[in-house]
Design a protein around this motif. Structure first.
Motif, PDB file in Angstrom:
ATOM      1  N   UNK A   1      77.583  37.614  37.589  1.00  0.00           N
ATOM      2  CA  UNK A   1      77.240  36.563  38.544  1.00  0.00           C
ATOM      3  C   UNK A   1      78.201  36.680  39.718  1.00  0.00           C
ATOM      4  N   UNK A   2      77.733  36.711  40.967  1.00  0.00           N
ATOM      5  CA  UNK A   2      78.631  36.933  42.125  1.00  0.00           C
ATOM      6  C   UNK A   2      79.451  35.702  42.494  1.00  0.00           C
ATOM      7  N   UNK A   3      80.243  35.200  41.553  1.00  0.00           N
ATOM      8  CA  UNK A   3      81.075  34.027  41.820  1.00  0.00           C
ATOM      9  C   UNK A   3      82.197  34.376  42.803  1.00  0.00           C
ATOM     10  N   UNK A   4      82.906  35.463  42.511  1.00  0.00           N
ATOM     11  CA  UNK A   4      84.047  35.852  43.349  1.00  0.00           C
ATOM     12  C   UNK A   4      83.578  36.209  44.758  1.00  0.00           C
ATOM     13  N   UNK A   5      82.501  36.950  44.868  1.00  0.00           N
ATOM     14  CA  UNK A   5      82.029  37.367  46.193  1.00  0.00           C
ATOM     15  C   UNK A   5      81.624  36.165  47.051  1.00  0.00           C
ATOM     16  N   UNK A   6      80.952  35.191  46.442  1.00  0.00           N
ATOM     17  CA  UNK A   6      80.555  33.988  47.182  1.00  0.00           C
ATOM     18  C   UNK A   6      81.780  33.205  47.642  1.00  0.00           C
ATOM     19  N   UNK A   7      82.775  33.105  46.773  1.00  0.00           N
ATOM     20  CA  UNK A   7      84.003  32.387  47.157  1.00  0.00           C
ATOM     21  C   UNK A   7      84.697  33.081  48.318  1.00  0.00           C
ATOM     22  N   UNK A   8      84.764  34.414  48.278  1.00  0.00           N
ATOM     23  CA  UNK A   8      85.436  35.152  49.343  1.00  0.00           C
ATOM     24  C   UNK A   8      84.716  34.974  50.677  1.00  0.00           C
ATOM     25  N   UNK A   9      83.397  35.036  50.642  1.00  0.00           N
ATOM     26  CA  UNK A   9      82.637  34.895  51.881  1.00  0.00           C
ATOM     27  C   UNK A   9      82.858  33.520  52.506  1.00  0.00           C
ATOM     28  N   UNK A  10      82.843  32.476  51.693  1.00  0.00           N
ATOM     29  CA  UNK A  10      83.045  31.125  52.221  1.00  0.00           C
ATOM     30  C   UNK A  10      84.483  30.915  52.685  1.00  0.00           C
ATOM     31  N   UNK A  11      85.448  31.422  51.917  1.00  0.00           N
ATOM     32  CA  UNK A  11      86.856  31.216  52.260  1.00  0.00           C
ATOM     33  C   UNK A  11      87.213  31.912  53.570  1.00  0.00           C
ATOM     34  N   UNK A  12      86.769  33.154  53.748  1.00  0.00           N
ATOM     35  CA  UNK A  12      87.086  33.893  54.972  1.00  0.00           C
ATOM     36  C   UNK A  12      86.413  33.239  56.173  1.00  0.00           C
ATOM     37  N   UNK A  13      85.166  32.792  56.017  1.00  0.00           N
ATOM     38  CA  UNK A  13      84.472  32.133  57.118  1.00  0.00           C
ATOM     39  C   UNK A  13      85.141  30.816  57.496  1.00  0.00           C
ATOM     40  N   UNK A  14      85.724  30.133  56.527  1.00  0.00           N
ATOM     41  CA  UNK A  14      86.401  28.864  56.807  1.00  0.00           C
ATOM     42  C   UNK A  14      87.750  29.069  57.491  1.00  0.00           C
TER      43      UNK A  14
END
Length: 448
Positions: A87-100
Motif C-alpha cells: 500500500x503506498x502509505x509512505x509515498x503518499x506521505x512524502x508527496x503531501x509533506x514536500x508539497x506542504x
C-alpha cells in the motif's frame, strides 16, 4: 563574471593539436609518483582518517539506504520480491509533506540587518520636527541655527542616504541571485525541492556552495553551469593521452577527438562562464568527522569529507592525474565486485573495456583546523589537489549545509531518523492486512 564570450581565434582557448610532436609529453601525471616520505605519510594518514569515519557512520548509512529502498518500494526488499501486496502509505506521505513544506515558486529577499544609525537623534518624529525648525536661521532676530538641531538634521539625512544605498544593494543581490540560480543546471528550485524530499526520506540532506571558474571543471557534476567547459576539458584529456602514446592511430578516441575539434572550430564564439554553483550531495556521500555532535554547523568536527565515485578518465580530466594502477579500484557503484566477462562487448567488435569499468573513490576533505581543502584518492599516495584555501570562503568555514526535520538528542547517532523510519510499522501493518484480504479473496474464488 558570466556570459564571457571567448573568440574562436584566441590561441589560449583552443585545445592542443590532434597529433603532438614526437617526444612531447603532456602535463598529466602518470604512474606512481616519487614523493617525499613525510608527504606520503600525510596522505596515508588522511586516507586512514576518512576510512575510520566511514566505519563510524556505517550503521547509520545502512539505515539511510534501507529507508531509501522502503520509500521507493513501499516495503522491504524481501516483501516486494515475493510479490506481496503493498500500500503506498509512505509515498503518499512524502508527496503531501514536500508539497506542504516547499513553496511552488519561492522568492529570495535581501533584507538589511538592524543597526543603530543615530547617535544624537532619539528616534521620535516630534523631536525631528523641532530640530528641523531650530536648524533654520531666524531672519528676524539674526540668530544662528542651533548646532545640536543642525547635527540631528544632518544625521537623519545621512541615515536616509545610507538606507537608500542599502536598499539598492539588496535589490542588486536579488537580481544576481535570480540570475545565477537561473544559470544552474539542473533547475535550482527543482533541486531544492528534491533536497527537501531527500531530508524527509533519509533524515538529512545537504547542499554545497562552490564557484565555477572559466575553463575549470568542478567534480560536482550536478551543479555545473551549462557551457563549453566540459567539452574543452574532454578534448584536452584525449589530447594528453595521445601525446603520451596511449591512443593508437585507429582508436575510437582519436575519431572522437577529430569530431570534437571540428565542432569547436565551426563555432564563431566559445561560450564559457563563471559564477557560483550549488551541488546536492547524496546523504551517504557526506562523511562527517566522527567527533561531530550536530550536523547543522558540523559542531565539534575537525573536518568533513565529500566522497565521489569516479572512473579513471574523469579523474584525469579534472585533476590531470592518471591513477590507473596506483590507486584502489572498485567495481561500479551498486554492482558486485566479482570479475565481469568481456565477451559481450567483444561480440560487437570491442575489447571488453565497457564491461571492465573501474571506479575510484575520490575524497574532497574540508579541513577546518588548518583552514584548507584538499583532494585525495583511495590508495593513491599523492594529493590529487594540493591543500589550499577554500574556493569559497563563508562564515563558519563550512560550505556544506545540512537540512534536517526530525532532530532528537542522541550521543551515538547524529543522523536523525527519517519520516520513512517512523512510518515503517504503519506501512507493514497495512501491507499485511491487504495481503490477508487478497489471500482470503483468492481462497473464496469459487463462491464468487
Amino acid at each position: 563574471m558570466a556570459d564571457e564570450m571567448m573568440p574562436q581565434e584566441d590561441p589560449a582557448m583552443m585545445p592542443a593539436e590532434p597529433m603532438a610532436p614526437e617526444g612531447q609529453q603532456s602535463d598529466v601525471l602518470r604512474g606512481e609518483p616519487e614523493i617525499d616520505p613525510a608527504r606520503r605519510a600525510l596522505v596515508k594518514q588522511w586516507q586512514e582518517n576518512v576510512t575510520a569515519d566511514k566505519k563510524w557512520f556505517e550503521d547509520q548509512f545502512k539505515r539511510v539506504r534501507e529507508d531509501i529502498v522502503y520509500a521507493r518500494l513501499g516495503g522491504n526488499k524481501e516483501w516486494v520480491k515475493s510479490g506481496q501486496y503493498t500500500v503506498p502509505i509512505v509515498m503518499q506521505h512524502m508527496a503531501k509533506a514536500v508539497a506542504t513544506i516547499y513553496a511552488k515558486n519561492p522568492k529570495a529577499q535581501a533584507k538589511p540587518r538592524k543597526k543603530l544609525l543615530f547617535k544624537v537623534w532619539d528616534g521620535k518624529p516630534e523631536s525631528a520636527q523641532m530640530a528641523l525648525q531650530m536648524a533654520m536661521p531666524d531672519p528676524m532676530s539674526g540668530l544662528p541655527p542651533d548646532p545640536n538641531s543642525l547635527a540631528i538634521v544632518q544625521e537623519i539625512q545621512q541615515a536616509k542616504t545610507y538606507t537608500q544605498m542599502v536598499d539598492k544593494m539588496g535589490k542588486t543581490l536579488e537580481l544576481l541571485w535570480d540570475y545565477y540560480t537561473g544559470e544552474a543546471y539542473p533547475n535550482f528550485k527543482a533541486s531544492m525541492k528534491k533536497m527537501v524530499r531527500r531530508a524527509k526520506i533519509c533524515g538529512v540532506a545537504y547542499t554545497k556552495v562552490s564557484y565555477q571558474r572559466i575553463l575549470e571543471e568542478d567534480p560536482d557534476a550536478s551543479g555545473q553551469i551549462a557551457d563549453m567547459t566540459r567539452q574543452i576539458a574532454e578534448i584536452e584529456n584525449i589530447t594528453a593521452d595521445m601525446s603520451d602514446g596511449l591512443i593508437e592511430e585507429d582508436s575510437a578516441w582519436l575519431e572522437q577527438l577529430r569530431i570534437s575539434l571540428a565542432d569547436l572550430q565551426a563555432r564563431q564564439y566559445l561560450i564559457v562562464r563563471e559564477g557560483p554553483t550549488f551541488d546536492w550531495p547524496k546523504t551517504c556521500d557526506i562523511v562527517p568527522h566522527r567527533n561531530c555532535t550536530d550536523l547543522n554547523g558540523f559542531i565539534n568536527a575537525d573536518y568533513i569529507t565529500h566522497e565521489f565515485e569516479m572512473d579513471a578518465e574523469t579523474i584525469q580530466r579534472i585533476y590531470k592525474v592518471d591513477v590507473k594502477g596506483s590507486a584502489t579500484a572498485r567495481a561500479a557503484p551498486d554492482k558486485p565486485a566479482a570479475p565481469v566477462s568481456h565477451d559481450s562487448s567483444k561480440e560487437y567488435g570491442g575489447q571488453g573495456e565497457a564491461n571492465a569499468k573501474q571506479m575510484f573513490r575520490v575524497w574532497e576533505i574540508h579541513d577546518k583546523v588548518h583552514g584548507q581543502e584538499l583532494t585525495i584518492c583511495e590508495g593513491y599516495p599523492e594529493f590529487l589537489k594540493e591543500p589550499a584555501e577554500p574556493i569559497v570562503c563563508v562564515e563558519g568555514f563550512w560550505r556544506v549545509f545540512a537540512l534536517t526535520f526530525n532532530d532528537t538528542e542522541n550521543e551515538n547517532e547524529i543522523i536523525p531518523l527519517s519520516d520513512v523510519y517512523y512510518l515503517r510499522h504503519p506501512q507493514d501493518e497495512y501491507n499485511r492486512a491487504r495481503q490477508g484480504v487478497r489471500e482470503h479473496r483468492q481462497q473464496n474464488r469459487p463462491k464468487y
